[in-house]
Design a protein around this motif. Structure first.
Motif, PDB file in Angstrom:
ATOM      1  N   SER A 105      -4.469  -0.080  -4.787  1.00 48.52           N
ATOM      2  CA  SER A 105      -5.678  -0.394  -3.994  1.00 48.52           C
ATOM      3  C   SER A 105      -6.868   0.468  -4.367  1.00 48.52           C
ATOM      4  O   SER A 105      -7.984  -0.010  -4.325  1.00 48.52           O
ATOM      5  N   LYS A 106      -6.634   1.712  -4.721  1.00 51.34           N
ATOM      6  CA  LYS A 106      -7.796   2.575  -5.017  1.00 51.34           C
ATOM      7  C   LYS A 106      -8.385   2.272  -6.395  1.00 51.34           C
ATOM      8  O   LYS A 106      -9.573   2.029  -6.498  1.00 51.34           O
ATOM      9  N   VAL A 156      -1.971  15.903  -1.771  1.00 51.24           N
ATOM     10  CA  VAL A 156      -2.792  14.812  -2.324  1.00 51.24           C
ATOM     11  C   VAL A 156      -3.393  15.424  -3.592  1.00 51.24           C
ATOM     12  O   VAL A 156      -4.410  16.098  -3.557  1.00 51.24           O
ATOM     13  N   THR A 166      -0.786   3.890  -5.763  1.00 51.49           N
ATOM     14  CA  THR A 166      -1.289   2.628  -5.245  1.00 51.49           C
ATOM     15  C   THR A 166      -2.190   1.932  -6.255  1.00 51.49           C
ATOM     16  O   THR A 166      -2.781   2.579  -7.115  1.00 51.49           O
ATOM     17  N   ASP A 224       1.200  12.705  -3.401  1.00 49.77           N
ATOM     18  CA  ASP A 224       0.423  11.493  -3.121  1.00 49.77           C
ATOM     19  C   ASP A 224      -0.662  11.401  -4.193  1.00 49.77           C
ATOM     20  O   ASP A 224      -1.619  12.178  -4.197  1.00 49.77           O
ATOM     21  N   LEU A 246       4.412   6.222   2.821  1.00 51.59           N
ATOM     22  CA  LEU A 246       4.265   7.482   3.568  1.00 51.59           C
ATOM     23  C   LEU A 246       4.900   7.327   4.958  1.00 51.59           C
ATOM     24  O   LEU A 246       5.565   8.236   5.461  1.00 51.59           O
ATOM     25  N   ASN A 265      -8.342  13.192  -0.888  1.00 54.81           N
ATOM     26  CA  ASN A 265      -8.984  12.799   0.343  1.00 54.81           C
ATOM     27  C   ASN A 265      -8.600  13.894   1.345  1.00 54.81           C
ATOM     28  O   ASN A 265      -7.406  14.045   1.632  1.00 54.81           O
ATOM     29  N   TYR A 306      -5.126  14.669   4.145  1.00 55.45           N
ATOM     30  CA  TYR A 306      -5.444  13.251   4.399  1.00 55.45           C
ATOM     31  C   TYR A 306      -5.186  12.947   5.877  1.00 55.45           C
ATOM     32  O   TYR A 306      -4.048  13.019   6.335  1.00 55.45           O
ATOM     33  N   GLY A 346       0.849  -1.193   0.000  1.00 56.49           N
ATOM     34  CA  GLY A 346       0.000   0.000   0.000  1.00 56.49           C
ATOM     35  C   GLY A 346       0.880   1.237   0.000  1.00 56.49           C
ATOM     36  O   GLY A 346       2.052   1.187   0.422  1.00 56.49           O
ATOM     37  N   SER A 347       0.322   2.356  -0.493  1.00 59.94           N
ATOM     38  CA  SER A 347       1.138   3.575  -0.482  1.00 59.94           C
ATOM     39  C   SER A 347       1.294   4.097   0.942  1.00 59.94           C
ATOM     40  O   SER A 347       2.220   4.844   1.244  1.00 59.94           O
ATOM     41  N   GLN A 348       0.399   3.662   1.823  1.00 59.91           N
ATOM     42  CA  GLN A 348       0.490   4.062   3.227  1.00 59.91           C
ATOM     43  C   GLN A 348       1.852   3.680   3.816  1.00 59.91           C
ATOM     44  O   GLN A 348       2.435   4.428   4.589  1.00 59.91           O
ATOM     45  N   ALA A 374      -2.743   8.865  -4.908  1.00 59.78           N
ATOM     46  CA  ALA A 374      -3.535   7.647  -4.651  1.00 59.78           C
ATOM     47  C   ALA A 374      -4.788   7.544  -5.535  1.00 59.78           C
ATOM     48  O   ALA A 374      -5.186   6.458  -5.920  1.00 59.78           O
ATOM     49  N   TYR A 375      -5.400   8.692  -5.848  1.00 61.68           N
ATOM     50  CA  TYR A 375      -6.682   8.646  -6.579  1.00 61.68           C
ATOM     51  C   TYR A 375      -6.540   9.047  -8.045  1.00 61.68           C
ATOM     52  O   TYR A 375      -7.527   9.325  -8.713  1.00 61.68           O
ATOM     53  N   ARG A 429      -3.770  -3.864  -1.741  1.00 58.63           N
ATOM     54  CA  ARG A 429      -2.761  -3.154  -0.948  1.00 58.63           C
ATOM     55  C   ARG A 429      -1.350  -3.264  -1.533  1.00 58.63           C
ATOM     56  O   ARG A 429      -0.384  -3.508  -0.814  1.00 58.63           O
TER      57      ARG A 429
HETATM   58  C1  LIG Z   1      -4.692  10.159   0.094  1.00 56.61           C
HETATM   59  C2  LIG Z   1      -4.370   8.749   0.422  1.00 56.61           C
HETATM   60  N1  LIG Z   1      -3.099   8.336   0.331  1.00 56.61           N
HETATM   61  C3  LIG Z   1      -2.748   7.080   0.610  1.00 56.61           C
HETATM   62  C4  LIG Z   1      -3.677   6.153   1.026  1.00 56.61           C
HETATM   63  C5  LIG Z   1      -3.210   4.757   1.348  1.00 56.61           C
HETATM   64  O1  LIG Z   1      -3.747   3.822   0.500  1.00 56.61           O
HETATM   65  P1  LIG Z   1      -3.085   2.378   0.280  1.00 56.61           P
HETATM   66  O2  LIG Z   1      -2.175   2.145   1.443  1.00 56.61           O
HETATM   67  O3  LIG Z   1      -4.206   1.427   0.224  1.00 56.61           O
HETATM   68  O4  LIG Z   1      -2.325   2.457  -0.982  1.00 56.61           O
HETATM   69  C6  LIG Z   1      -5.019   6.529   1.159  1.00 56.61           C
HETATM   70  C7  LIG Z   1      -6.038   5.575   1.634  1.00 56.61           C
HETATM   71  O5  LIG Z   1      -7.149   5.906   1.969  1.00 56.61           O
HETATM   72  C8  LIG Z   1      -5.373   7.864   0.843  1.00 56.61           C
HETATM   73  O6  LIG Z   1      -6.634   8.292   0.929  1.00 56.61           O
END
Ligand SMILES: Cc1ncc(COP(=O)(O)O)c(C=O)c1O
Length: 334
Positions: free
Chosen positions: A169-170, A97, A167, A136, A25, A102, A46, A20-22, A138-139, A177
């Motif tokens: 995952s989105k 972001v 990521t 970031d 981070l 988000n 976020y 996951g990108s989390q 992600a979306y 993940r």
């Molecule tokens: C802005 C943003 N960055 C990163 C993530 C992390 O996502 P993941 O770890 O699933 O890639 C999220 C998840 O909600 C997010 O909203």
């Protein structure tokens, strides 16, 4: 990606795969910052990233938002204020972001990314070290009513100031993940070492799954399907807001991502202890209180009348029902 062919910034040698990108981070928080360092964040940002910052003892300065991304004049004023107060050497990065964010759904224009990079560069001499733009994305692929925008990577000519996280995952499947990042060389080496200590490497089975979906075309067609589905869900949520919420509530109309951002009338609070939150829970409806998405920043008061509404996992009937319940909760409070 619209800018893929042009950019040497997307070279595989600059890339790392993460859980996951989390995870990236979090790793960046370990390798790039020290307690007491300052990160510039969007206002709001976020909230899980704000959590990482808080748990590591980083300080935030929030940059005001406009419809097309951060307010560059405010970014400049903040950089100047940090220089004047002698705190600029503690500033390490600006976290954006940048696609369908988000929590607000905002997408940052290419011009603003370029402008931000230029400003950060200008203040580096006074900071005494690089100031990174942490993008970031992600979306990025979850757009349904807008065009793709080049990443800040393509504007970073030397390739040494933008850190890009994204990521699968989105846009593909939340359970997968698998995330990835593109990093300047020295940071990549440090991040890979720390990741090795964290987890010994990202699950091979899931990497294989993504790799095969990408090469077979299944990934692209699934993303197309999801875009259409989320477009319908977003439209259903916006219609339900129009139908069930009073006219003095304002909300966004998403062009991608998973969220609607709504602002209540001035006297209605939305935090976890608010009457509205309690009334919503009583209706078995939940939202993310907007104040959680605002960093602790000593230079401004935290707003407390917004909420993030998600149309990601619920069905269209659930989304309609959820907003109807929010409308009932609001009526009680008003
Ligand atoms: C802005 C943003 N960055 C990163 C993530 C992390 O996502 P993941 O770890 O699933 O890639 C999220 C998840 O909600 C997010 O909203």
């Amino acid at each position: 990606m619209a800018d893929r062919p042009k950019a040497k910034a997307y070279q595989p040698s600059r890339m790392m795969i993460t859980h996951g990108s989390q995870q990236l981070l979090y790793i960046l928080a370990e390798i790039l910052f020290d307690p007491g360092d300052i990160v510039l964040v969007e206002d709001p940002s976020y909230f899980v990233y704000l959590g990482i910052m808080q748990s590591h003892g980083f300080r935030a300065r929030s940059i005001r938002m406009e419809a097309d991304g951060i307010d560059l004049a405010h970014l400049e004023a903040t950089l100047e204020a940090l220089k004047q107060s002698g705190e600029l050497p503690r500033l390490k990065a600006l976290y954006l972001v940048s696609y369908h964010s988000n929590p607000t759904g905002t997408t940052t224009t290419a011009a603003k990314k370029a402008g931000a990079l230029k400003l950060l560069r200008r203040y580096e001499a006074a900071a005494g070290h690089p100031i990174y733009l942490l993008e970031d994305a992600a979306y990025r692929e979850l757009r349904f009513a807008s065009e793709d925008i080049p990443s800040a990577l393509t504007m970073d000519r030397v390739g040494d100031r933008v850190i890009y996280t994204s990521t699968y995952s989105k846009p593909f499947a939340t359970g997968v993940r698998i995330g990835y990042g593109l990093l300047p060389g020295p940071l990549l080496t440090a991040a890979l070492r720390v990741k090795g200590n964290h987890d010994f490497g990202t699950t091979n089975f899931l990497q294989q799954l993504i790799s095969r979906a990408l090469s077979s075309g299944a990934y692209d067609s699934h993303v197309q399907t999801l875009r259409k589905r989320y477009a319908k869900k977003a439209a259903a949520m916006v219609r339900a807001c129009r139908k069930h919420l009073p006219t003095n509530v304002k909300w966004t109309k998403p062009t991608g991502g998973l969220y609607v951002w709504a602002r209540m009338p001035a006297r209605v609070k939305t935090d976890l202890k608010s009457k509205l939150f309690a009334a919503s829970l009583k209706q078995k409806m939940i939202y993310v209180p907007g104040n959680l998405c605002y960093a602790d920043d000593p230079t401004r008061r935290k707003p407390n009348r917004e909420m993030r509404l998600s149309f990601g996992s619920g069905s269209i009937p659930d989304i309609k029902e959820g907003i109807a319940r929010l409308g009932r909760a609001l009526k009680k409070v008003l």
